[in-house]
Design an enzyme around this catalytic site. Structure first.
Site, short mmCIF file in Angstrom:
data_model
loop_
_atom_site.label_atom_id
_atom_site.label_comp_id
_atom_site.label_asym_id
_atom_site.label_seq_id
_atom_site.Cartn_x
_atom_site.Cartn_y
_atom_site.Cartn_z
N CYS A 128 28.39 152.21 56.40
CA CYS A 128 28.62 153.61 56.72
C CYS A 128 29.87 153.87 57.55
O CYS A 128 30.96 153.86 57.03
CB CYS A 128 27.38 154.21 57.39
SG CYS A 128 27.45 156.03 57.37
N GLU A 183 22.68 152.26 53.13
CA GLU A 183 22.39 151.85 54.53
C GLU A 183 20.95 152.26 54.85
O GLU A 183 20.48 153.31 54.40
CB GLU A 183 23.36 152.61 55.46
CG GLU A 183 23.06 152.46 56.95
CD GLU A 183 23.84 153.48 57.81
OE1 GLU A 183 24.04 154.64 57.36
OE2 GLU A 183 24.23 153.10 58.92
N ASN A 238 21.92 147.15 62.80
CA ASN A 238 21.99 147.89 61.54
C ASN A 238 22.65 146.92 60.55
O ASN A 238 23.85 146.65 60.66
CB ASN A 238 22.83 149.16 61.74
CG ASN A 238 22.78 150.09 60.55
OD1 ASN A 238 22.47 149.68 59.44
ND2 ASN A 238 23.08 151.36 60.79
N LYS A 241 26.42 145.88 61.24
CA LYS A 241 27.35 147.00 61.43
C LYS A 241 28.10 146.89 62.76
O LYS A 241 27.49 146.70 63.82
CB LYS A 241 26.56 148.31 61.38
CG LYS A 241 27.40 149.58 61.42
CD LYS A 241 26.48 150.79 61.20
CE LYS A 241 27.19 152.11 61.18
NZ LYS A 241 26.25 153.23 60.88
N GLU A 279 22.56 156.15 67.10
CA GLU A 279 22.74 154.77 66.63
C GLU A 279 23.08 153.82 67.77
O GLU A 279 22.67 152.66 67.76
CB GLU A 279 23.82 154.71 65.54
CG GLU A 279 23.35 155.24 64.21
CD GLU A 279 24.24 154.80 63.08
OE1 GLU A 279 24.34 153.60 62.82
OE2 GLU A 279 24.87 155.68 62.46
N ASN A 300 24.66 156.74 55.35
CA ASN A 300 23.84 157.94 55.58
C ASN A 300 24.73 158.89 56.36
O ASN A 300 24.92 158.70 57.57
CB ASN A 300 22.63 157.63 56.47
CG ASN A 300 21.52 156.88 55.77
OD1 ASN A 300 20.59 157.46 55.23
ND2 ASN A 300 21.62 155.55 55.80
#
Ligand code: CDT
Length: 311
Positions: A169, A48, A107, A124, A143, A194
């Site tokens: 992730c 990621e 993302n 994501k 995020e 991550n």
């Protein structure tokens, strides 16, 4: 049943510091792509946000400062060598990166085929962390501040080699992620991550980070009779440690190969795709055994409620 073999590689990355240029990062990715190819692998999973440091740990307000971490085109001039290498070597790959599309930040991961063309894109969906800075906290997880929720669902792409799906992730912790792809007969789920190991935003002993990472991947693979290829960005990034543990998981739920280090490291495994069939024909024969008429709450209700209707 005849075996269908797919030689997968996972390219874990050591830390990427803020001062590392895109050229330097892409050179590392290229080296691992070549290493995977030299071992005979035909698909590689990268992490990621592979092109930059994990920037959601910082609170930033200046859009120019934030956008420096994002890609506005893919491939762009600095990432084109990855696509050229994929075509030259005949090796496909998954790559995670921050995407700026029409002013919206996602993302994102892409699946690039063995001919160097983009097969598919995923954005994501399960975005963890906060949208607002936590005052007094040295390390943030912002995020929700930097990324919108993905708008592409969980597609599966039928490539010439296998049916491949992607997630990113935190998505790997949610059973819905795998089941939506399992219902599309996914054979390989690729996931980049991550995962910080040096701080907690809730009360949890740090050693559980690795346990929950593996538990989630293994459960997702087994319950959906698929392979999972998981690539992390590991080691100490800008003073912040992150877990390694990149691995390839079989439809049995077993970890077949796992990284040793917290640095750039390629692992590979020849996956027998037909291993899924035993599970799909028996214990996880969805058509025979699933009872969607009893699962309605999964999509109609978001948060949990007590049986008496309380929160
Ligand atoms: N990148 C990412 O999604 N990381 C989350 C960290 C959760 S801790 C706030 C993960 O699920 O690993």
């Amino acid at each position: 049943m005849s075996a269908r073999k797919l030689h997968l590689a996972v390219a874990q990355m050591g830390p990427v510091q803020r001062s590392d240029s895109r050229q330097r990062v892409v050179a590392r990715l290229l080296e691992m792509l070549r290493e995977a190819h030299s071992r005979g692998a035909t698909w590689v999973t990268f992490p990621e946000l592979a092109l930059t440091t994990f920037f959601p740990r910082w609170s930033m307000e200046d859009p120019a400062e934030v956008h420096a971490f994002f890609e506005t085109e893919m491939p762009g001039p600095l990432t084109q060598p990855l696509f050229d290498a994929a075509r030259a070597l005949g090796v496909g790959f998954y790559l995670g990166y921050a995407e700026l599309a029409g002013g919206v930040q996602y993302n994102t991961s892409i699946l690039v085929g063995r001919d160097g063309g983009i097969v598919g894109k995923y954005r994501k969906i399960h975005i963890p962390g906060e949208a607002a800075t936590r005052e007094g906290q040295a390390v943030q997880h912002l995020e929700k501040k930097y990324f919108e929720v993905g708008d592409l669902g969980f597609p599966v792409w039928q490539t010439p080699d296998a049916a491949i799906g992607m997630c990113i992730c935190n998505d790997r912790r949610w059973p819905e992620t795998y089941r939506v792809m399992g219902l599309q007969r996914v054979e390989v789920v690729m996931v980049g991550y991550n995962t910080p190991s040096g701080y907690t935003q809730w009360d949890e002993p740090l050693h559980l980070r690795m346990h929950h990472h593996l538990l989630s991947l293994q459960a997702g693979a087994y319950q959906n009779a698929c392979w999972v290829a998981a690539a992390g960005k590991a080691g100490v990034e800008e003073g912040n440690p992150m877990i390694g543990g990149s691995c390839i998981v079989a439809p049995t739920g077993e970890v077949m190969v796992r990284t040793f280090s917290e640095d750039d490291e390629v692992i590979n495994f020849v996956c027998d795709l037909s291993a899924s069939e035993n599970y799909r024909a028996n214990i996880f024969n969805f058509a025979a055994h699933r009872r969607p008429e009893h699962y309605g709450m999964i999509v109609s209700r978001k948060g949990a409620q007590a049986p008496d209707g309380g929160a």
